[in-house]
Design an enzyme around this catalytic site. Structure first.
Site, short mmCIF file in Angstrom:
data_model
loop_
_atom_site.label_atom_id
_atom_site.label_comp_id
_atom_site.label_asym_id
_atom_site.label_seq_id
_atom_site.Cartn_x
_atom_site.Cartn_y
_atom_site.Cartn_z
N GLU A 49 -19.30 -31.76 16.86
CA GLU A 49 -18.38 -32.53 15.99
C GLU A 49 -16.91 -32.35 16.33
O GLU A 49 -16.04 -32.61 15.50
CB GLU A 49 -18.62 -32.14 14.52
CG GLU A 49 -18.94 -33.36 13.69
CD GLU A 49 -19.34 -33.06 12.25
OE1 GLU A 49 -19.97 -32.01 12.03
OE2 GLU A 49 -19.05 -33.90 11.39
N THR A 54 -16.41 -39.24 20.77
CA THR A 54 -15.34 -40.15 20.34
C THR A 54 -14.43 -40.43 21.54
O THR A 54 -14.06 -41.57 21.82
CB THR A 54 -14.53 -39.52 19.19
OG1 THR A 54 -15.46 -39.08 18.20
CG2 THR A 54 -13.56 -40.49 18.58
N ARG A 189 -20.43 -41.40 13.28
CA ARG A 189 -20.86 -40.09 13.76
C ARG A 189 -22.34 -40.12 14.14
O ARG A 189 -23.21 -40.35 13.29
CB ARG A 189 -20.61 -39.05 12.66
CG ARG A 189 -21.41 -37.77 12.78
CD ARG A 189 -20.76 -36.79 13.72
NE ARG A 189 -21.53 -35.56 13.86
CZ ARG A 189 -21.78 -34.97 15.03
NH1 ARG A 189 -21.31 -35.48 16.15
NH2 ARG A 189 -22.47 -33.85 15.08
N ASP A 211 -20.94 -36.60 28.88
CA ASP A 211 -20.76 -36.21 27.47
C ASP A 211 -22.03 -35.44 27.07
O ASP A 211 -23.15 -35.91 27.32
CB ASP A 211 -20.60 -37.47 26.61
CG ASP A 211 -20.52 -37.17 25.12
OD1 ASP A 211 -20.11 -36.05 24.76
OD2 ASP A 211 -20.86 -38.06 24.31
N GLN A 215 -23.76 -28.93 19.56
CA GLN A 215 -24.32 -27.94 18.63
C GLN A 215 -25.07 -26.87 19.42
O GLN A 215 -25.51 -27.10 20.54
CB GLN A 215 -25.23 -28.65 17.62
CG GLN A 215 -24.41 -29.44 16.61
CD GLN A 215 -25.22 -29.96 15.43
OE1 GLN A 215 -26.41 -29.68 15.30
NE2 GLN A 215 -24.57 -30.71 14.57
N1 LIG Z 1 -9.76 -38.39 12.00
C1 LIG Z 1 -10.28 -38.05 13.18
N2 LIG Z 1 -11.61 -38.07 13.34
C2 LIG Z 1 -12.09 -37.72 14.56
C3 LIG Z 1 -11.27 -37.35 15.66
N3 LIG Z 1 -12.05 -37.09 16.72
C4 LIG Z 1 -13.32 -37.30 16.31
N4 LIG Z 1 -13.35 -37.68 15.02
C5 LIG Z 1 -14.53 -37.97 14.19
O1 LIG Z 1 -15.33 -36.81 14.15
C6 LIG Z 1 -16.71 -37.14 14.11
C7 LIG Z 1 -17.45 -36.36 15.17
O2 LIG Z 1 -17.03 -36.76 16.45
P1 LIG Z 1 -18.03 -36.80 17.70
O3 LIG Z 1 -17.25 -37.42 18.81
O4 LIG Z 1 -19.32 -37.38 17.33
O5 LIG Z 1 -18.22 -35.24 17.98
P2 LIG Z 1 -19.01 -34.58 19.22
O6 LIG Z 1 -18.13 -33.50 19.75
O7 LIG Z 1 -19.46 -35.60 20.17
O8 LIG Z 1 -20.24 -33.93 18.45
P3 LIG Z 1 -21.70 -33.51 19.07
O9 LIG Z 1 -22.25 -34.72 19.72
O10 LIG Z 1 -22.50 -33.04 17.90
O11 LIG Z 1 -21.44 -32.40 20.03
C8 LIG Z 1 -16.79 -38.66 14.29
O12 LIG Z 1 -17.04 -39.24 13.03
C9 LIG Z 1 -15.41 -39.04 14.80
O13 LIG Z 1 -15.00 -40.33 14.38
C10 LIG Z 1 -9.85 -37.32 15.44
O14 LIG Z 1 -9.04 -36.99 16.32
N5 LIG Z 1 -9.42 -37.68 14.19
MG LIG Z 2 -21.32 -36.19 20.76
#
Ligand SMILES: Nc1nc2c(ncn2[C@@H]2O[C@H](COP(=O)(O)OP(=O)(O)OP(=O)(O)O)[C@@H](O)[C@H]2O)c(=O)[nH]1
Ligand SMILES: [Mg+2]
Length: 368
Positions: A49, A54, A189, A211, A215
């Site tokens: 997360e 993103t 997400r 990517d 987790q």
């Molecule tokens: N407000 C805000 N939300 C963010 C930002 N970066 C990511 N998010 C939000 O955080 C949530 C998680 O982001 P992901 O990109 O899914 O995280 P991840 O690192 O890929 O997570 P995993 O796949 O579980 O490893 C999403 O709902 C995004 O929209 C940011 O800079 N600002």
């Molecule tokens: Mg991810």
């Protein structure tokens, strides 16, 4: 690499399939290089997360074809699920912390809980009636109070970062003709499982970007893409200093990110690799720091300053000093991955770092 890459027996079959696939990818990479095409392999690493996907989605928007109608439609169900789960989390907080719902909302809650799915395989949908119920629930004063207090120590609970964004556009989402736009996709997400890879050609340079799931259970798969990496883009959330891990409520998220960065940046795998650190979720951090000090994170408890700038500088220092490899230099950027322009300009500097490094390795540049 510590326990972040430890393997268990349970998904050995899946891992071996992924290993085969990544071997194949490496072969392709070598073939492309043999054919005279230099391909820069970039990894997006970081805890769950933090914003890796993103960032990846923004690169698809900026440097690939973006998302056509069909691929945008594919996010619909996940967006419904994100919103419905958020309502469940809000109700749970209302119960846990003893807030009192309006009598009208109590009736809507009954309808919501009878109708909204809870299991993964269900048909997640927000139709007009469900959308109206969610809209009314969201504006209930008790729900709003729970939401506003979600970061206070005494009334804390987990809510995904896009919840407010989607609640505020529920009228659009509930409509029959709703098709997610690219902004919705970036806010949605979906936990990544496994390794996702895409090639990009930018100004005549070839990049292959990976990517991965962040987790804990996902990290054992990372090792399969550790060979021949030009740059690691490590994403750490700035705003998670007062949160616990989704997969382990007893561990602080920022402590986990610092330890993981220490593991990665000092790893022998990346001795020759550029390490680029993104301190992400700057937008959320800017708001949170006004009321919650970074000392909430056990790894930052010795911080004696206060305020936005000093707190940010301290977090950056803690991350950077955890990389002790003498040959390594960490390039740090403060980012908001949900902001397309921000990612676009940051990725310009990433390209610069990567290309200069490649030229230096090829003996074409003295100071990389
Ligand atoms: N407000 C805000 N939300 C963010 C930002 N970066 C990511 N998010 C939000 O955080 C949530 C998680 O982001 P992901 O990109 O899914 O995280 P991840 O690192 O890929 O997570 P995993 O796949 O579980 O490893 C999403 O709902 C995004 O929209 C940011 O800079 N600002
Ligand atoms: Mg991810």
């Amino acid at each position: 690499m510590g326990n972040c890459l430890a393997e268990t027996d349970e998904d050995r079959a899946r891992l071996s399939l992924e290993a085969k696939r990544n071997k194949q990818l490496d072969k392709e990479l070598q073939l492309e290089e043999k054919a005279g095409r230099l391909v820069h392999k970039l990894l997006l690493l970081g805890a769950g997360e933090s914003g890796k996907s993103t960032f990846f989605k923004q690169l698809v928007r900026i440097h690939d074809k973006g998302y056509d109608v069909n691929s945008r439609r594919a996010f619909e169900r996940s967006i419904y699920k994100n919103i419905i789960n958020s309502v469940y989390f809000l109700f749970k907080a209302v119960d846990t912390y003893g807030y009192t719902l309006d009598s009208k909302t109590v009736g809507l809650r009954d309808f919501f809980e009878e109708t909204a799915p809870v299991d993964e395989e269900a048909n997640w949908l927000i139709d007009d009636k469900m959308g109206d119920a969610i809209k009314a629930i969201w504006t209930d004063p008790a729900v709003q109070t729970a939401f506003k207090n979600r970061d206070d120590k005494a009334t804390m609970f987990y809510l995904f970062d896009g919840a407010e964004y989607f609640f505020n556009k529920i009228d659009e989402v509930k409509a029959d003709k709703y098709i997610p736009d690219e902004e919705d996709i970036v806010r949605c997400r979906i936990r990544t499982s496994g390794i996702i890879e895409k090639s990009f050609e930018i100004k005549g340079n070839h990049f292959r970007i990976f990517d991965v799931g962040g987790q804990r259970a996902e990290r054992r798969k990372w090792i399969h893409c550790f060979q021949n990496v030009t740059a690691v883009m490590f994403i750490a959330s700035l705003s998670c200093y007062n949160q616990s891990l989704f997969e382990d409520a007893s561990s602080n998220r920022m402590t986990e990110a610092i330890l993981l960065f220490e593991d990665i940046s000092n790893s022998h795998w990346f001795a020759e690799t550029a390490i680029i650190l993104f301190l992400n979720k700057h937008d959320i951090f800017q708001q949170k720091i006004k009321s919650i000090p970074i000392t909430e994170c056990p790894s930052l408890a010795h911080f004696e300053g206060e305020g936005y700038e000093k707190s940010l500088a301290f977090i950056q220092m803690v991350f950077e000093t955890s990389c002790q490899s003498p040959s390594q230099c960490v390039y740090t950027h403060v980012t908001t991955a949900t902001n397309k322009q921000n990612v676009e300009s940051i990725f310009e500097s990433v390209q610069d770092i990567v290309i200069r490094k490649s030229m230096a390795e090829a003996g074409l540049l003295v100071n990389a």
